[in-house]
Motif scaffolding. Structure first.
Motif, PDB file in Angstrom:
ATOM      1  N   ALA A   7     -10.687   0.005  -5.405  1.00  0.00           N
ATOM      2  CA  ALA A   7     -10.208   1.245  -4.798  1.00  0.00           C
ATOM      3  C   ALA A   7      -9.616   0.865  -3.444  1.00  0.00           C
ATOM      4  O   ALA A   7     -10.327   0.380  -2.556  1.00  0.00           O
ATOM      5  CB  ALA A   7     -11.344   2.243  -4.629  1.00  0.00           C
ATOM      6  N   ILE A   8      -8.294   1.077  -3.292  1.00  0.00           N
ATOM      7  CA  ILE A   8      -7.561   0.588  -2.123  1.00  0.00           C
ATOM      8  C   ILE A   8      -6.594   1.676  -1.656  1.00  0.00           C
ATOM      9  O   ILE A   8      -6.126   2.495  -2.452  1.00  0.00           O
ATOM     10  CB  ILE A   8      -6.743  -0.682  -2.461  1.00  0.00           C
ATOM     11  CG1 ILE A   8      -7.508  -1.627  -3.398  1.00  0.00           C
ATOM     12  CG2 ILE A   8      -6.339  -1.441  -1.199  1.00  0.00           C
ATOM     13  CD1 ILE A   8      -6.668  -2.741  -3.968  1.00  0.00           C
ATOM     14  N   VAL A   9      -6.277   1.668  -0.381  1.00  0.00           N
ATOM     15  CA  VAL A   9      -5.217   2.501   0.178  1.00  0.00           C
ATOM     16  C   VAL A   9      -4.096   1.572   0.640  1.00  0.00           C
ATOM     17  O   VAL A   9      -4.343   0.601   1.351  1.00  0.00           O
ATOM     18  CB  VAL A   9      -5.724   3.341   1.369  1.00  0.00           C
ATOM     19  CG1 VAL A   9      -4.601   4.223   1.903  1.00  0.00           C
ATOM     20  CG2 VAL A   9      -6.926   4.185   0.952  1.00  0.00           C
ATOM     21  N   TYR A  10      -2.875   1.850   0.188  1.00  0.00           N
ATOM     22  CA  TYR A  10      -1.717   0.989   0.442  1.00  0.00           C
ATOM     23  C   TYR A  10      -0.687   1.694   1.322  1.00  0.00           C
ATOM     24  O   TYR A  10      -0.554   2.913   1.288  1.00  0.00           O
ATOM     25  CB  TYR A  10      -0.967   0.720  -0.865  1.00  0.00           C
ATOM     26  CG  TYR A  10      -1.346  -0.470  -1.693  1.00  0.00           C
ATOM     27  CD1 TYR A  10      -2.559  -1.132  -1.561  1.00  0.00           C
ATOM     28  CD2 TYR A  10      -0.460  -0.930  -2.667  1.00  0.00           C
ATOM     29  CE1 TYR A  10      -2.874  -2.209  -2.378  1.00  0.00           C
ATOM     30  CE2 TYR A  10      -0.765  -1.997  -3.488  1.00  0.00           C
ATOM     31  CZ  TYR A  10      -1.986  -2.637  -3.342  1.00  0.00           C
ATOM     32  OH  TYR A  10      -2.293  -3.694  -4.147  1.00  0.00           O
ATOM     33  N   GLN A  11       0.100   0.886   2.044  1.00  0.00           N
ATOM     34  CA  GLN A  11       1.471   1.271   2.390  1.00  0.00           C
ATOM     35  C   GLN A  11       2.367   0.083   2.114  1.00  0.00           C
ATOM     36  O   GLN A  11       2.119  -1.021   2.609  1.00  0.00           O
ATOM     37  CB  GLN A  11       1.690   1.722   3.830  1.00  0.00           C
ATOM     38  CG  GLN A  11       3.187   2.006   4.046  1.00  0.00           C
ATOM     39  CD  GLN A  11       3.543   3.044   5.077  1.00  0.00           C
ATOM     40  OE1 GLN A  11       4.613   2.945   5.648  1.00  0.00           O
ATOM     41  NE2 GLN A  11       2.724   4.043   5.317  1.00  0.00           N
ATOM     42  N   ARG A  12       3.398   0.324   1.275  1.00  0.00           N
ATOM     43  CA  ARG A  12       4.391  -0.701   0.961  1.00  0.00           C
ATOM     44  C   ARG A  12       5.575  -0.571   1.906  1.00  0.00           C
ATOM     45  O   ARG A  12       6.055   0.532   2.164  1.00  0.00           O
ATOM     46  CB  ARG A  12       4.853  -0.549  -0.486  1.00  0.00           C
ATOM     47  CG  ARG A  12       3.769  -0.890  -1.500  1.00  0.00           C
ATOM     48  CD  ARG A  12       4.185  -0.542  -2.902  1.00  0.00           C
ATOM     49  NE  ARG A  12       3.225  -1.025  -3.896  1.00  0.00           N
ATOM     50  CZ  ARG A  12       3.141  -0.579  -5.146  1.00  0.00           C
ATOM     51  NH1 ARG A  12       3.982   0.365  -5.557  1.00  0.00           N
ATOM     52  NH2 ARG A  12       2.241  -1.075  -5.971  1.00  0.00           N
ATOM     53  N   ILE A  13       6.053  -1.717   2.394  1.00  0.00           N
ATOM     54  CA  ILE A  13       7.137  -1.734   3.381  1.00  0.00           C
ATOM     55  C   ILE A  13       8.362  -2.393   2.760  1.00  0.00           C
ATOM     56  O   ILE A  13       8.275  -3.490   2.194  1.00  0.00           O
ATOM     57  CB  ILE A  13       6.705  -2.502   4.639  1.00  0.00           C
ATOM     58  CG1 ILE A  13       5.430  -1.877   5.233  1.00  0.00           C
ATOM     59  CG2 ILE A  13       7.825  -2.510   5.679  1.00  0.00           C
ATOM     60  CD1 ILE A  13       4.827  -2.671   6.366  1.00  0.00           C
ATOM     61  N   VAL A  72       0.435  -3.295   3.271  1.00  0.00           N
ATOM     62  CA  VAL A  72      -0.808  -3.239   4.044  1.00  0.00           C
ATOM     63  C   VAL A  72      -1.863  -2.605   3.147  1.00  0.00           C
ATOM     64  O   VAL A  72      -1.626  -1.555   2.549  1.00  0.00           O
ATOM     65  CB  VAL A  72      -0.640  -2.417   5.333  1.00  0.00           C
ATOM     66  CG1 VAL A  72      -1.919  -2.452   6.163  1.00  0.00           C
ATOM     67  CG2 VAL A  72       0.534  -2.939   6.155  1.00  0.00           C
ATOM     68  N   GLU A  73      -3.028  -3.239   3.047  1.00  0.00           N
ATOM     69  CA  GLU A  73      -4.074  -2.798   2.126  1.00  0.00           C
ATOM     70  C   GLU A  73      -5.386  -2.552   2.880  1.00  0.00           C
ATOM     71  O   GLU A  73      -5.914  -3.459   3.514  1.00  0.00           O
ATOM     72  CB  GLU A  73      -4.360  -3.862   1.072  1.00  0.00           C
ATOM     73  CG  GLU A  73      -3.157  -4.394   0.321  1.00  0.00           C
ATOM     74  CD  GLU A  73      -3.545  -5.528  -0.612  1.00  0.00           C
ATOM     75  OE1 GLU A  73      -3.090  -5.510  -1.759  1.00  0.00           O
ATOM     76  OE2 GLU A  73      -4.317  -6.429  -0.190  1.00  0.00           O
ATOM     77  N   TRP A  74      -5.881  -1.317   2.797  1.00  0.00           N
ATOM     78  CA  TRP A  74      -7.225  -1.018   3.288  1.00  0.00           C
ATOM     79  C   TRP A  74      -8.150  -0.943   2.078  1.00  0.00           C
ATOM     80  O   TRP A  74      -8.014  -0.058   1.232  1.00  0.00           O
ATOM     81  CB  TRP A  74      -7.252   0.313   4.031  1.00  0.00           C
ATOM     82  CG  TRP A  74      -6.532   0.313   5.340  1.00  0.00           C
ATOM     83  CD1 TRP A  74      -7.066   0.088   6.588  1.00  0.00           C
ATOM     84  CD2 TRP A  74      -5.132   0.565   5.560  1.00  0.00           C
ATOM     85  NE1 TRP A  74      -6.098   0.188   7.554  1.00  0.00           N
ATOM     86  CE2 TRP A  74      -4.903   0.479   6.959  1.00  0.00           C
ATOM     87  CE3 TRP A  74      -4.064   0.858   4.715  1.00  0.00           C
ATOM     88  CZ2 TRP A  74      -3.644   0.675   7.515  1.00  0.00           C
ATOM     89  CZ3 TRP A  74      -2.813   1.046   5.266  1.00  0.00           C
ATOM     90  CH2 TRP A  74      -2.610   0.956   6.644  1.00  0.00           C
ATOM     91  N   TRP A  75      -9.097  -1.842   1.983  1.00  0.00           N
ATOM     92  CA  TRP A  75      -9.998  -1.906   0.830  1.00  0.00           C
ATOM     93  C   TRP A  75     -11.184  -0.973   1.043  1.00  0.00           C
ATOM     94  O   TRP A  75     -11.908  -1.082   2.034  1.00  0.00           O
ATOM     95  CB  TRP A  75     -10.485  -3.332   0.613  1.00  0.00           C
ATOM     96  CG  TRP A  75      -9.412  -4.224   0.060  1.00  0.00           C
ATOM     97  CD1 TRP A  75      -8.374  -4.788   0.742  1.00  0.00           C
ATOM     98  CD2 TRP A  75      -9.263  -4.615  -1.299  1.00  0.00           C
ATOM     99  NE1 TRP A  75      -7.580  -5.511  -0.109  1.00  0.00           N
ATOM    100  CE2 TRP A  75      -8.108  -5.432  -1.374  1.00  0.00           C
ATOM    101  CE3 TRP A  75      -9.989  -4.372  -2.466  1.00  0.00           C
ATOM    102  CZ2 TRP A  75      -7.664  -5.998  -2.567  1.00  0.00           C
ATOM    103  CZ3 TRP A  75      -9.552  -4.934  -3.660  1.00  0.00           C
ATOM    104  CH2 TRP A  75      -8.397  -5.730  -3.704  1.00  0.00           C
ATOM    105  N   MET A  76     -11.383  -0.066   0.090  1.00  0.00           N
ATOM    106  CA  MET A  76     -12.554   0.800   0.125  1.00  0.00           C
ATOM    107  C   MET A  76     -13.704   0.195  -0.678  1.00  0.00           C
ATOM    108  O   MET A  76     -14.862   0.268  -0.276  1.00  0.00           O
ATOM    109  CB  MET A  76     -12.206   2.192  -0.420  1.00  0.00           C
ATOM    110  CG  MET A  76     -11.182   2.940   0.436  1.00  0.00           C
ATOM    111  SD  MET A  76     -10.947   4.670  -0.053  1.00  0.00           S
ATOM    112  CE  MET A  76     -10.180   4.495  -1.676  1.00  0.00           C
TER     113      MET A  76
END
Length: 384
Positions: free
Chosen positions: A108-114, A200-204
């Protein structure tokens, strides 16, 4: 005067001077367009402010923020009017069905692709002028402890590179400010201009396949990107919130670069354009475009986008069969059986509407496509 501290919980006070590499810099003004993140203040949510029962990957609410799930729980994703001082909104993931023992490949991750052309050549990766990158953000969760945030750098045919960094959530249910600095990558980007150049990946949370022993620096092995697994989603009610996200060139974090809302919206509309969304627009009647009847029951019109899109977009619309859209002509409203798009360009798309009623018009008659409220939506998508 104060000096920015990496990994500090509280950023410098607005109005104070800041020393960066020996130079005194202001905490406000100038420094325009330094944030490589789009919609980092979580202000724009064209799709709506909440999505429940989320179990699969996709863009759910806040623009440019991608929820990435692989069989790890059920979530509500929402834009919240809860944020630290200086901000109004945040992005929140709340676990509604827990996974206390994820399988190895779950995540379970939150992304922003650039987009590549937004980072190349200014970061200089693969050259002698390669630069540090600094990521700063505000985070809030009911869980405390070490967590992982990583950069995923796209090299095309040359493979990918990963750089995972740890930060710590010190206090539950408290907004905290975090910064991490990442050293340059020695390999040049291999993606095309309009593809994803960096994520950028924030790992939950994740299973064991992603939480091995941490690797220092850039690595071709992505299996340790969540080496500090905080485990958000192991219990119902776990949540993860972020806002004030900024990724910039240099080894120091500078104050968040606030934009006027029209500028942020235009950046978001390059990837996603909501021509109509009753959930956001308040179910008000709206005329979407004018056009002509192609024959007795087919209507063609053109919708022009407010900004040039990244690629030729795809149409995502609610069903015309439930009365959510109609063709208005000659003081008459005709319901639709289908609504499709064709001949899309980067700047416009032809909308093709077929009526559920036979022989409702005459070839070349004018009319206009209208959304009479209800739960209608009409989206054009060109996401990374």
């Amino acid at each position: 005067m104060s000096t920015i501290k990496v990994n500090s919980i509280v950023p410098p006070n607005v109005g104070e001077g800041v020393t960066i590499d020996g130079l005194q810099m202001p905490t406000a003004g100038a420094f325009s367009n330094r944030n490589l993140i789009i919609n980092g203040a979580m202000q724009v949510a064209q799709r709506g402010i909440s999505a429940a029962s989320v179990t699969t990957a996709g863009y759910k609410t806040v623009d440019r923020m991608l929820t990435v799930l692989n069989t790890l729980g059920t979530w509500t994703v929402s834009q919240e009017a809860d944020a630290p001082a200086g901000f109004k909104y945040s992005l929140k993931h709340t676990c509604t069905t827990a996974d206390s023992s994820p399988s190895a490949a779950d995540y379970a991750i939150v992304y922003q692709r650039i987009e590549t052309q937004n980072i190349v050549p200014q970061i200089g990766y693969g050259t002698s002028s390669a630069k540090d990158l600094t990521l700063s953000f505000w985070v809030k969760s009911n869980k405390t402890g070490a967590a992982s945030v990583s950069l995923f750098y796209t090299l095309g045919a040359a493979g990918n590179r990963f750089n995972s960094t740890q930060y710590t959530i010190n206090s539950a249910d408290t907004w905290e400010y975090k910064t991490v600095t990442v050293a340059p990558n020695s390999t040049a980007n291999g993606a095309t201009d309009i593809e994803t150049g960096m994520t950028v990946e924030w790992w939950m949370n994740s299973g064991s396949a992603y939480s091995g022993t941490a690797v220092t620096g850039w690595s071709v092995d992505g299996s340790t990107r969540n080496s500090s697994n905080i485990g958000i989603g192991g219990t119902v009610g776990d949540y993860f919130q972020i806002t004030g996200v900024q990724l910039e060139v240099g080894s120091k974090a500078t104050p968040f670069e606030h934009e006027i809302i029209s500028q942020t919206l235009a950046k978001c509309q390059r990837y996603f354009y909501s021509a109509y969304n009753a959930a956001v627009d308040g179910s008000l009647d709206a005329s979407l475009c004018t056009g002509l009847y192609y024959n007795t029951n087919r209507f063609f019109g053109v919708i022009h986008f407010p900004t040039t899109m990244r690629i030729r977009p795809t149409l995502n619309a609610s069903s015309g069969a439930n009365g959510e859209f109609g063709i208005f002509r000659d003081a008459t409203a005709n319901s639709l059986s289908s609504l499709t798009a064709g001949d899309e360009s980067l700047n416009s798309a032809e909308v093709q509407a077929t009526s559920a009623q036979n022989a409702i018009g005459t070839k070349n008659w004018p009319g206009f496509l209208r959304a009479p409220g209800n739960t209608a939506y009409l989206f054009f998508e060109a996401e990374l």
